[in-house]
Design an enzyme around this catalytic site. Structure first.
Site, PDB file in Angstrom:
ATOM      1  N   GLU A   1       0.843  -1.194   0.000  1.00 25.34           N
ATOM      2  CA  GLU A   1       0.000   0.000   0.000  1.00 25.34           C
ATOM      3  C   GLU A   1       0.869   1.231   0.000  1.00 25.34           C
ATOM      4  O   GLU A   1       1.998   1.200   0.482  1.00 25.34           O
ATOM      5  CB  GLU A   1      -0.832   0.053   1.302  1.00 25.34           C
ATOM      6  CG  GLU A   1      -2.127  -0.659   1.245  1.00 25.34           C
ATOM      7  CD  GLU A   1      -2.890  -0.622   2.566  1.00 25.34           C
ATOM      8  OE1 GLU A   1      -2.430  -0.008   3.548  1.00 25.34           O
ATOM      9  OE2 GLU A   1      -3.957  -1.231   2.578  1.00 25.34           O
TER      10      GLU A   1
ATOM     11  N   HIS B   1       1.970   0.890  16.060  1.00 24.47           N
ATOM     12  CA  HIS B   1       0.700   0.620  15.372  1.00 24.47           C
ATOM     13  C   HIS B   1      -0.381   0.117  16.316  1.00 24.47           C
ATOM     14  O   HIS B   1      -1.368  -0.454  15.878  1.00 24.47           O
ATOM     15  CB  HIS B   1       0.880  -0.389  14.222  1.00 24.47           C
ATOM     16  CG  HIS B   1       1.893   0.031  13.205  1.00 24.47           C
ATOM     17  ND1 HIS B   1       1.817   1.231  12.545  1.00 24.47           N
ATOM     18  CD2 HIS B   1       2.995  -0.583  12.732  1.00 24.47           C
ATOM     19  CE1 HIS B   1       2.844   1.341  11.714  1.00 24.47           C
ATOM     20  NE2 HIS B   1       3.580   0.250  11.814  1.00 24.47           N
TER      21      HIS B   1
ATOM     22  N   ARG C   1     -15.850  -7.745  15.319  1.00 24.94           N
ATOM     23  CA  ARG C   1     -16.027  -8.037  16.756  1.00 24.94           C
ATOM     24  C   ARG C   1     -16.190  -6.722  17.498  1.00 24.94           C
ATOM     25  O   ARG C   1     -16.110  -5.650  16.912  1.00 24.94           O
ATOM     26  CB  ARG C   1     -14.776  -8.743  17.277  1.00 24.94           C
ATOM     27  CG  ARG C   1     -13.532  -7.921  17.003  1.00 24.94           C
ATOM     28  CD  ARG C   1     -12.298  -8.425  17.709  1.00 24.94           C
ATOM     29  NE  ARG C   1     -11.089  -7.809  17.165  1.00 24.94           N
ATOM     30  CZ  ARG C   1     -10.617  -6.628  17.497  1.00 24.94           C
ATOM     31  NH1 ARG C   1     -11.252  -5.873  18.370  1.00 24.94           N
ATOM     32  NH2 ARG C   1      -9.502  -6.159  16.945  1.00 24.94           N
TER      33      ARG C   1
ATOM     34  N   ASN D   1     -12.773  -5.008  11.531  1.00 25.21           N
ATOM     35  CA  ASN D   1     -12.756  -5.927  12.662  1.00 25.21           C
ATOM     36  C   ASN D   1     -14.172  -6.403  12.919  1.00 25.21           C
ATOM     37  O   ASN D   1     -15.075  -5.601  13.150  1.00 25.21           O
ATOM     38  CB  ASN D   1     -12.174  -5.247  13.901  1.00 25.21           C
ATOM     39  CG  ASN D   1     -10.689  -4.962  13.722  1.00 25.21           C
ATOM     40  OD1 ASN D   1      -9.963  -5.781  13.164  1.00 25.21           O
ATOM     41  ND2 ASN D   1     -10.245  -3.802  14.151  1.00 25.21           N
TER      42      ASN D   1
HETATM   43  P1  ADP Z   1      -3.510  -4.291  12.422  1.00 27.23           P
HETATM   44  O1  ADP Z   1      -4.549  -5.242  11.922  1.00 27.23           O
HETATM   45  O2  ADP Z   1      -2.216  -4.975  12.706  1.00 27.23           O
HETATM   46  O3  ADP Z   1      -3.993  -3.422  13.536  1.00 27.23           O
HETATM   47  P2  ADP Z   1      -3.984  -2.149  10.464  1.00 27.23           P
HETATM   48  O4  ADP Z   1      -4.056  -2.402   9.021  1.00 27.23           O
HETATM   49  O5  ADP Z   1      -5.269  -1.917  11.194  1.00 27.23           O
HETATM   50  O6  ADP Z   1      -3.165  -3.326  11.172  1.00 27.23           O
HETATM   51  O7  ADP Z   1      -3.049  -0.913  10.718  1.00 27.23           O
HETATM   52  C1  ADP Z   1      -2.681  -0.493  12.026  1.00 27.23           C
HETATM   53  C2  ADP Z   1      -2.020   0.871  11.978  1.00 27.23           C
HETATM   54  O8  ADP Z   1      -0.864   0.842  11.120  1.00 27.23           O
HETATM   55  C3  ADP Z   1      -2.871   1.976  11.417  1.00 27.23           C
HETATM   56  O9  ADP Z   1      -3.753   2.535  12.367  1.00 27.23           O
HETATM   57  C4  ADP Z   1      -1.804   2.973  10.974  1.00 27.23           C
HETATM   58  O10 ADP Z   1      -1.277   3.678  12.058  1.00 27.23           O
HETATM   59  C5  ADP Z   1      -0.713   2.064  10.426  1.00 27.23           C
HETATM   60  N1  ADP Z   1      -0.895   1.862   8.959  1.00 27.23           N
HETATM   61  C6  ADP Z   1      -1.487   0.804   8.342  1.00 27.23           C
HETATM   62  N2  ADP Z   1      -1.512   0.974   6.991  1.00 27.23           N
HETATM   63  C7  ADP Z   1      -0.918   2.165   6.731  1.00 27.23           C
HETATM   64  C8  ADP Z   1      -0.649   2.938   5.541  1.00 27.23           C
HETATM   65  N3  ADP Z   1      -0.988   2.491   4.315  1.00 27.23           N
HETATM   66  N4  ADP Z   1      -0.023   4.127   5.681  1.00 27.23           N
HETATM   67  C9  ADP Z   1       0.326   4.602   6.920  1.00 27.23           C
HETATM   68  N5  ADP Z   1       0.101   3.933   8.066  1.00 27.23           N
HETATM   69  C10 ADP Z   1      -0.504   2.733   8.005  1.00 27.23           C
END
Ligand code: ADP
Length: 449
Positions: free
Chosen positions: A200, A235, A291, A289
């Site tokens: 991404e 994160h 849940r 999510n």
């Molecule tokens: P997880 O399932 O491990 O929680 P997520 O996809 O929900 O992973 O992402 C968690 C966090 O990672 C996001 O809230 C953000 O801070 C960071 N993040 C994820 N994707 C991106 C992106 N494309 N660009 C910048 N930060 C990202």
């Protein structure tokens, strides 16, 4: 309505569900490992069953042990909480096969959303805006470099099976991409048993905005606005609030409708959260999510709705107790996650809590399974409590949070309370001017961590 519900979880979320059961006149069954015999959820439930040893693989993650516990106690439904088996499609299916209701979505919806690539494809097909990136999985470095050339650096490599902030690698250029791609795959293989990754665009200054949705499983769905969870470490969320400080009513209505329509279209049942990154006025889907979220209480506070009660209602076949037009935001709510961790490295700090005193007073909610004399076992997540405050507006909520943090006593172990006390002195936090990278930068400046 169910007469008896088993809660396949521990800690504060088990208490949260038991409380909802008590108010609904439903009997509750706690399950626990041998390390949790003295845990508060065991004391609070009507019945309890020991389901295995300390290791969660053999207890809280054991589908067979939990199903046996249902059969022994006659529980008709299982609430999975968050974490553990809450997003395990095979578990939802196994319960169904045994004639037990899973309080959550169908196994099929869990499966679709549990695989991030499939989730992103499904979201896009349902009209939800997504982060620009690869079309599906990226099998080799040549493909990866091709995607990066198209969307531009920096990029983020993510494991399709990832979760909990793990399985992500950022690359600023082609050289970094080569290493990041290789390590992301091998780490994903080790952590999740699946090395499929996707790419991404890495957003530089996004906020994390998530939309709470609720479906009745019969084609009706509503949204309960957003939560801003941009203050993150590795994160992972540490501070959450609703409504989002920078989201306008028009933006909320627009993205909320997109999300509610999407889940209505697939006959989604129960609570769900659609997570976005928000930058320059645009929303970009990252995951869903299927849940209840840790941070659900901030939404409950501003809408005056018990989300767990609603989960139980729709799981039993009842309609939602409210419609979209009944949902009016009242004030502002903030949650902070209190972990048994020692600053500045956030190293886990389990042990005996000599004395615990929860804050109280108007607008304060403390969800925790602690008590004085309790020994926090070292085997599980370090979250030991959530402090939630509600005020008429953000400044009032912030003042209340500061007051409540001052009242909280967790004596005997280290916690993340000092982090929040310090954050409440920060002008950026007070003004709501932060993005998902803010906390990491602040920690580096403050502690060199
Ligand atoms: P997880 O399932 O491990 O929680 P997520 O996809 O929900 O992973 O992402 C968690 C966090 O990672 C996001 O809230 C953000 O801070 C960071 N993040 C994820 N994707 C991106 C992106 N494309 N660009 C910048 N930060 C990202």
């Amino acid at each position: 309505m169910f007469e008896k519900i088993l809660i396949a979880n521990r800690g504060e979320i088990a208490l949260r569900v038991i409380r909802a059961c008590q108010e609904m006149g439903i009997k509750s069954v706690a399950v626990h490992s041998t390390a949790d015999s003295d845990a508060m959820h065991v004391r609070m439930a009507d019945e309890s069953v020991c389901i295995g040893p300390a290791s969660s693989t053999d207890s809280y993650l054991s589908k067979a042990a939990i199903i046996s516990a249902c059969e022994i106690t006659g529980a008709q439904a299982v609430h999975p909480g968050y974490g553990f088996l809450s997003e395990n499609a095979a578990f939802a299916q196994a319960l169904q096969d045994h004639g037990i209701t899973f309080i959550g979505p169908t196994a099929e919806h869990i499966r679709i959303m549990g695989d991030k690539i499939t989730a992103k494809e499904t979201a896009a097909a349902l009209g939800i805006p997504v982060v620009p990136g690869s079309a599906g999985g990226v099998p080799d470095f040549e493909t990866a470099i091709g995607v990066a050339a198209k969307i531009g650096f920096p990029v983020i490599i993510k494991a399709t099976a990832g979760g909990g902030g793990r399985g992500m690698k950022v690359a600023q250029n082609a050289e970094e991409l080569e290493i990041a791609f290789r390590t992301a795959r091998s780490e994903a293989k080790n952590a999740f048993g699946n090395d499929e990754v996707y790419i991404e665009k890495y957003l530089q200054t996004p906020r994390h905005i998530e939309i709470q949705v609720f479906g009745d499983g019969k084609g009706k769905a509503v949204h309960l606005g957003e939560r801003d969870c941009s203050l993150q470490r590795r994160h992972q969320k540490v501070f959450e609030e609703a409504p989002g400080p920078v989201i306008t009513p028009a933006q909320r209505a627009r993205i909320g409708k997109v999300c509610a329509d999407a889940v209505a279209k697939i006959n989604y049942i129960g609570a769900g959260t659609i997570e976005f990154l928000f930058e320059n006025g645009e929303f970009y889907f990252i995951e869903m999510n299927t849940r209840l979220q840790v941070e659900h209480p901030v939404t409950e506070a501003i809408f005056g709705i018990d989300l767990v009660r609603e989960q139980i209602r729709v799981a039993s076949g009842m309609d939602l107790s409210f419609g979209q037009d009944d949902l009016v935001i009242n004030g502002h709510a903030i949650e902070v996650r209190i972990n048994a961790e020692k600053l500045p490295n956030f190293s886990p700090c389990p042990g005996r809590v000599r004395m615990y005193h929860a804050p109280g007073g108007y607008g304060v909610r403390m969800d925790s399974a602690l008590y004085s004399g309790y020994s926090i076992p070292p085997y599980y997540d370090s979250l030991i409590g959530k402090l939630i405050v509600h005020g008429r507006d953000r400044p009032e909520a912030l003042a209340r949070l500061k007051r409540a943090l001052g009242e909280l006593i967790v004596d005997g172990i280290d916690t993340t309370v000092p982090l929040f006390t310090a954050l409440l002195e920060e002008p950026d936090v007070l003004s709501g001017q932060y993005n998902t990278h803010w906390l990491e930068k602040w920690l580096a400046a403050e502690f060199g961590a």
